[in-house]
Design a protein around this motif. Structure first.
Motif, PDB file in Angstrom:
ATOM      1  N   SER A  30       0.895  -0.963  -0.076  1.00  0.00           N
ATOM      2  CA  SER A  30       0.105   0.285   0.089  1.00  0.00           C
ATOM      3  C   SER A  30       0.803   1.320   0.077  1.00  0.00           C
ATOM      4  N   ARG A  31       0.348   2.207  -0.638  1.00  0.00           N
ATOM      5  CA  ARG A  31       1.149   3.465  -0.826  1.00  0.00           C
ATOM      6  C   ARG A  31       0.096   4.546  -0.468  1.00  0.00           C
ATOM      7  N   LEU A  32       0.597   5.643   0.159  1.00  0.00           N
ATOM      8  CA  LEU A  32      -0.238   6.968   0.592  1.00  0.00           C
ATOM      9  C   LEU A  32       0.057   7.948  -0.522  1.00  0.00           C
ATOM     10  N   MET A  33       1.361   7.680  -1.100  1.00  0.00           N
ATOM     11  CA  MET A  33       1.726   9.003  -1.876  1.00  0.00           C
ATOM     12  C   MET A  33       1.649   8.535  -3.486  1.00  0.00           C
ATOM     13  N   GLU A  34       1.421   9.516  -4.198  1.00  0.00           N
ATOM     14  CA  GLU A  34       1.483   9.304  -5.710  1.00  0.00           C
ATOM     15  C   GLU A  34       2.787   9.875  -6.344  1.00  0.00           C
ATOM     16  N   GLY A  87       6.828  -2.539   6.979  1.00  0.00           N
ATOM     17  CA  GLY A  87       5.307  -2.622   6.875  1.00  0.00           C
ATOM     18  C   GLY A  87       4.755  -2.647   5.421  1.00  0.00           C
ATOM     19  N   ASP A  88       3.721  -3.390   5.241  1.00  0.00           N
ATOM     20  CA  ASP A  88       3.093  -3.396   3.758  1.00  0.00           C
ATOM     21  C   ASP A  88       2.504  -1.891   3.465  1.00  0.00           C
ATOM     22  N   ASN A  89       2.278  -1.068   4.495  1.00  0.00           N
ATOM     23  CA  ASN A  89       1.770   0.190   4.229  1.00  0.00           C
ATOM     24  C   ASN A  89       3.150   0.990   4.351  1.00  0.00           C
TER      25      ASN A  89
END
Length: 328
Positions: A201-205, A290-292
């Motif tokens: 998972s990524r929070l940044m583009e 972490g996966d995130n």
């Protein structure tokens, strides 16, 4: 009287004596039980249960609640899981030596280990906390900080790197060079090639990174006591928002500018080396992530973890009911 009859006679006498003695012992126990204070009886039962729970928690299964979103989507905040403690060799006592095991943590295992930044209150408190935590199936945790939040005594992450691996990070995406190989591959490539079915998972583009780089350089100008260039201010404020979760890339950009401004300063060279050269996993250690990736404090911050500090493997989610299942 024949020898055979003597033998059976002795057996009969022995059996009668044994059964009489057992009945007498049971009768004495019943009498003592009647005289016992009910409160004392309850206390003894609780202590016995607590001892059994401690043994289970210490050597077989440990209950654990997921405190953060660092393992989304594999594990969610609030998931309650059981950790297999016997697999890698359980601790003799909390915080003390481990029993040996032929099985070692391997790549892709979900491992639980001691938080390198955790400060223990002592073995007695650790034992009490674990008993209460396990007795309540992780619903009661007495180990809390000043704000009343549970302390992160243990961390749970995915073992991504093993001994001999080398890692570098490029804008939040990992590249790996395996032991004995000269080719770098992306983490996503090797996960697919080895049938490791987990989601990163990524929070940044990708489009966020120019603004993040500008923000890092602005911080460096501030550190140098220099006025900030207008073009950097414009680039940084052009972002979607100012919640940059990839702190490491921000720090890398800051250090690159500081290193350019002061090439003679060894502090900047050494600090920047980790971002340029990456991480090497030595023998006897493992690299947890972490996966995130944009919301996880893991091996990127505290480096590879000793195998002796790995306490178990995440096995089963038992709560909430809709999430029950094996951890992969």
């Amino acid at each position: 009287m024949t020898n055979k009859m003597l033998f059976f006679d002795q057996v009969q006498k022995f059996t009668e004596a044994y059964l009489s003695r057992r009945r007498r012992i049971r009768r004495i126990k019943r009498e003592k039980q009647k005289k016992k204070n009910p409160l004392l009886d309850w206390v003894e039962a609780f202590l016995w249960a607590a001892g059994v729970v401690l043994l289970i928690n210490q050597y077989l299964l440990q209950a654990y609640q997921i405190p953060s979103g660092s393992m989304i989507d594999t594990l969610l905040i609030g998931d309650r899981i059981f950790v297999n403690k016997i697999l890698y060799g359980p601790e003799l006592l909390p915080g003390l030596g481990k029993l040996p095991s032929p099985i070692k943590p391997k790549r892709n295992d979900i491992i639980i280990f001691e938080n390198p930044s955790y400060i223990s209150r002592g073995p007695a408190f650790d034992i009490a906390q674990r008993i209460i935590y396990m007795l309540t199936l992780s619903f009661v945790d007495i180990d809390r900080d000043e704000a009343g939040e549970p302390k992160a005594h243990f961390l749970i992450k995915r073992a991504v790197g093993v001994a001999g691996d080398r890692f570098i990070m490029d804008k939040g995406e990992f590249r790996i060079r395996f032991a004995g190989e000269d080719r770098w591959v992306t983490e996503r490539e090797y996960a697919v090639g080895r049938n490791f079915n987990y989601h990163i998972s990524r929070l940044m583009e990708p489009s966020d990174y120019p603004a993040l780089a500008a923000a890092g350089k602005l911080t460096a100008y501030n550190n140098l006591g220099l006025p900030s260039p207008e073009h950097l201010i414009a680039a940084a404020t052009a972002a979607r928002d100012w919640s940059y979760p990839d702190y490491l890339y921000h720090e890398q950009c800051r250090l690159e500018l500081l290193r350019a401004a002061h090439p003679e300063d060894e502090r900047y060279r050494l600090a920047l080396a980790r971002y340029i050269q990456g991480w090497y996993i030595p023998e006897g250690r493992i690299f947890p992530l972490g996966d995130n990736r944009d919301n996880s404090r893991d091996g990127r911050y505290f480096n590879p973890v000793r195998l002796s500090k790995v306490l178990g493997k995440g096995s089963v989610i038992y709560w909430p009911l809709r999430r029950i299942g094996l951890i992969r």
